[in-house]
Design a protein around this motif. Structure first.
Motif, mmCIF file in Angstrom:
data_model
loop_
_atom_site.group_PDB
_atom_site.id
_atom_site.type_symbol
_atom_site.label_atom_id
_atom_site.label_comp_id
_atom_site.label_asym_id
_atom_site.label_seq_id
_atom_site.Cartn_x
_atom_site.Cartn_y
_atom_site.Cartn_z
ATOM 1 N N VAL A 244 -117.183 -9.497 -122.545
ATOM 2 C CA VAL A 244 -116.201 -10.394 -123.173
ATOM 3 C C VAL A 244 -114.866 -10.325 -122.442
ATOM 4 C CG1 VAL A 244 -114.961 -10.932 -125.309
ATOM 5 C CG2 VAL A 244 -117.352 -10.192 -125.411
ATOM 6 N N ASN A 245 -114.496 -9.127 -121.986
ATOM 7 C CA ASN A 245 -113.235 -8.911 -121.276
ATOM 8 C C ASN A 245 -112.070 -9.525 -122.047
ATOM 9 O OD1 ASN A 245 -111.576 -7.952 -119.255
ATOM 10 N ND2 ASN A 245 -112.065 -9.579 -117.791
ATOM 11 N N PRO A 246 -111.809 -9.049 -123.258
ATOM 12 C CA PRO A 246 -110.866 -9.729 -124.149
ATOM 13 C C PRO A 246 -109.424 -9.771 -123.669
ATOM 14 C CG PRO A 246 -111.481 -7.583 -125.034
ATOM 15 C CD PRO A 246 -112.389 -7.849 -123.870
ATOM 16 N N ARG A 247 -109.045 -8.916 -122.750
ATOM 17 C CA ARG A 247 -107.658 -8.905 -122.284
ATOM 18 C C ARG A 247 -107.439 -9.792 -121.052
ATOM 19 N NH1 ARG A 247 -105.126 -5.469 -125.475
ATOM 20 N NH2 ARG A 247 -106.357 -3.812 -126.481
ATOM 21 N N GLN A 248 -108.485 -10.492 -120.636
ATOM 22 C CA GLN A 248 -108.390 -11.450 -119.535
ATOM 23 C C GLN A 248 -108.661 -12.846 -120.080
ATOM 24 O OE1 GLN A 248 -107.542 -10.883 -116.360
ATOM 25 N NE2 GLN A 248 -107.812 -12.994 -115.690
ATOM 26 N N ARG A 249 -107.792 -13.798 -119.801
ATOM 27 C CA ARG A 249 -107.972 -15.156 -120.297
ATOM 28 C C ARG A 249 -109.216 -15.773 -119.661
ATOM 29 N NH1 ARG A 249 -104.226 -18.509 -123.078
ATOM 30 N NH2 ARG A 249 -105.500 -20.144 -124.045
ATOM 31 N N ALA A 250 -110.130 -16.240 -120.470
ATOM 32 C CA ALA A 250 -111.398 -16.786 -119.988
ATOM 33 C C ALA A 250 -111.243 -18.210 -119.487
ATOM 34 C CB ALA A 250 -112.441 -16.754 -121.111
ATOM 35 N N LEU A 251 -112.073 -18.580 -118.505
ATOM 36 C CA LEU A 251 -112.112 -19.961 -118.044
ATOM 37 C C LEU A 251 -112.565 -20.839 -119.204
ATOM 38 C CD1 LEU A 251 -113.894 -19.446 -114.600
ATOM 39 C CD2 LEU A 251 -111.485 -19.996 -114.956
ATOM 40 N N THR A 252 -111.731 -21.804 -119.577
ATOM 41 C CA THR A 252 -112.015 -22.635 -120.751
ATOM 42 C C THR A 252 -111.859 -24.103 -120.395
ATOM 43 O OG1 THR A 252 -111.111 -20.869 -122.149
ATOM 44 C CG2 THR A 252 -111.468 -23.016 -123.191
ATOM 45 N N PRO A 253 -112.945 -24.783 -120.048
ATOM 46 C CA PRO A 253 -112.854 -26.213 -119.714
ATOM 47 C C PRO A 253 -112.348 -27.031 -120.909
ATOM 48 C CG PRO A 253 -114.982 -25.291 -119.079
ATOM 49 C CD PRO A 253 -114.317 -24.279 -119.942
ATOM 50 N N MET A 254 -111.582 -28.059 -120.626
ATOM 51 C CA MET A 254 -111.056 -28.926 -121.677
ATOM 52 C C MET A 254 -112.046 -30.024 -122.053
ATOM 53 S SD MET A 254 -108.138 -27.700 -122.591
ATOM 54 C CE MET A 254 -108.933 -26.102 -122.386
ATOM 55 N N ILE A 255 -112.879 -30.433 -121.099
ATOM 56 C CA ILE A 255 -113.872 -31.473 -121.383
ATOM 57 C C ILE A 255 -114.961 -30.878 -122.262
ATOM 58 C CG2 ILE A 255 -115.558 -33.035 -120.349
ATOM 59 C CD1 ILE A 255 -113.829 -33.023 -117.812
ATOM 60 N N PRO A 256 -115.264 -31.466 -123.418
ATOM 61 C CA PRO A 256 -116.233 -30.881 -124.367
ATOM 62 C C PRO A 256 -117.585 -30.551 -123.747
ATOM 63 C CG PRO A 256 -115.034 -32.658 -125.416
ATOM 64 C CD PRO A 256 -114.623 -32.678 -123.976
ATOM 65 N N LEU A 257 -118.114 -31.429 -122.908
ATOM 66 C CA LEU A 257 -119.417 -31.173 -122.307
ATOM 67 C C LEU A 257 -119.373 -29.945 -121.401
ATOM 68 C CD1 LEU A 257 -122.335 -32.100 -121.997
ATOM 69 C CD2 LEU A 257 -121.608 -33.554 -120.083
ATOM 70 N N ALA A 258 -118.312 -29.845 -120.610
ATOM 71 C CA ALA A 258 -118.156 -28.699 -119.723
ATOM 72 C C ALA A 258 -117.941 -27.414 -120.524
ATOM 73 C CB ALA A 258 -116.995 -28.928 -118.766
ATOM 74 N N LEU A 259 -117.189 -27.514 -121.610
ATOM 75 C CA LEU A 259 -116.971 -26.354 -122.471
ATOM 76 C C LEU A 259 -118.290 -25.876 -123.064
ATOM 77 C CD1 LEU A 259 -115.122 -24.381 -124.010
ATOM 78 C CD2 LEU A 259 -114.865 -26.154 -125.769
ATOM 79 N N ALA A 260 -119.104 -26.816 -123.523
ATOM 80 C CA ALA A 260 -120.402 -26.460 -124.104
ATOM 81 C C ALA A 260 -121.291 -25.780 -123.075
ATOM 82 C CB ALA A 260 -121.084 -27.706 -124.661
ATOM 83 N N GLN A 261 -121.256 -26.268 -121.833
ATOM 84 C CA GLN A 261 -122.073 -25.670 -120.779
ATOM 85 C C GLN A 261 -121.593 -24.259 -120.451
ATOM 86 O OE1 GLN A 261 -124.847 -26.761 -119.495
ATOM 87 N NE2 GLN A 261 -125.055 -25.017 -118.089
ATOM 88 N N ARG A 262 -120.274 -24.089 -120.403
ATOM 89 C CA ARG A 262 -119.715 -22.767 -120.126
ATOM 90 C C ARG A 262 -120.091 -21.787 -121.230
ATOM 91 N NH1 ARG A 262 -118.667 -18.715 -116.914
ATOM 92 N NH2 ARG A 262 -116.764 -17.577 -117.380
#
Length: 329
Positions: A244-262
């Motif tokens: 999870v690496n909670p202290r590192q900001r995760a790559l978070t796509p803004m496009i819903p489809l890309a977010l779902a894939q991530r």
């Protein structure tokens, strides 16, 4: 049947006959490969055509593997020096050679195909500072192997070191990461050097894990079950923290489809790690603890996802996408 085959199968009635260190040595002699033969620079053209998000995602995964390989190369010697038998020591020497080759592969790939600098991979470099393995797990592994050396091979401490090194690092973190990365790279296509190199590394890691499973199973059957179990519980907590690496900001796509894939990719990696954590308890003769291992993994996952929200005042991509974790495959 290899340990990797057994971990992947759902047939728990299969008789587990793990190879001896001498047999693993023989496999090592038969499974050699060369980094130079891969010609890693052949992937540079395809790499440059990947989307920025995909490049960033792949780069993070490869850098984490490189940093992890450097760490395990630097810490294995204490387990070699204090191995219980000459047969164990000879096999573990082959593993040191493997780890050095893995460092060379990932380093050369990152330098020649990806185009990063050596400074970026240093502990204080851009990629080094972002590495979950380097920042979260490496200090624990280094401490565990230091204790082995200082205890002069006392068996309780040695088995704890094998749990951290072989079962957690090799059996869960590296294996789950490699499995997800290989699937992703195959889906992209056009990266033959990377695909072949990852396949070679995975084969090596299977030997390493097999040794760890056999060694700890023997230890559990001969009076060391308590320390092996306690160390494994601590390893589960640290594994989830790395994932999870909670202290590192995760790559978070803004496009819903890309977010779902991530979110799907991350969930699949977490599921693979969770499944391996549970199945390994069976293989080392602690199958009666399998349910507790699963519960510990799930509880640690929820704690780290909560911590991520606390640190960043935002949901982790997996929760943001509306997925629960771990999820069924």
């Amino acid at each position: 049947m290899s340990a990797e085959d057994i971990l992947e199968t759902s047939d728990r009635s299969a008789v587990v006959n793990l190879p001896s260190p001498a047999q693993l040595y023989d496999r090592w002699e038969q499974q050699q490969w060369s980094v130079a033969d891969l010609a890693v620079e052949q992937d540079a053209g395809r790499w440059s055509k990947l989307t920025p998000f995909v490049r960033k995602e792949l780069l993070a995964a490869l850098a984490d593997l490189e940093i992890g390989e450097v760490s395990v190369t630097q810490t294995l010697s204490s387990l070699v020096d204090h191995a219980p038998t000459e047969e164990d020591r000879i096999y573990l020497c082959t593993q040191m050679a493997d780890e050095a080759r893995h460092v060379q592969f990932f380093k050369q790939y990152l330098l020649k195909a990806v185009g990063v600098s050596e400074g970026d991979l240093a502990p204080d470099g851009e990629l080094g500072l972002a590495s979950a393995y380097g920042n979260v797990f490496e200090p624990t592994l280094r401490e565990a192997t230091r204790l082995v050396r200082e205890a002069d091979g006392e068996r309780t401490v040695w088995f704890a070191g094998v749990v951290w090194y072989h079962l957690i690092t090799e059996g869960v973190l590296a294996a789950a990461g490699l499995k997800g990365l290989r699937t992703f790279v195959r889906s992209l296509g056009g990266l033959p050097a990377l695909e072949t190199g990852l396949t070679n590394v995975t084969r090596d890691e299977t030997r390493h894990l097999t040794y760890g499973l056999a060694a700890t199973r023997l230890g559990a059957a001969n009076g060391y079950a308590e320390v092996i179990t306690e160390t494994y519980w601590a390893g589960i907590d640290k594994t989830v923290e790395v994932l999870v690496n909670p202290r590192q900001r995760a790559l978070t796509p803004m496009i819903p489809l890309a977010l779902a894939q991530r979110a799907k990719q991350l969930s699949a990696q977490w599921n693979a790690a969770r499944d391996r954590v549970v199945r390994q308890t069976d293989l080392i003769g602690l199958g009666h603890h399998a349910a507790e291992a699963e519960q510990r993994f799930d509880a640690a996952l929820e704690r780290n996802l909560d911590l991520y929200e606390e640190v960043w005042s935002a949901k982790h991509p997996v929760r943001r996408a509306g997925r629960t974790a771990p999820v069924g495959t």
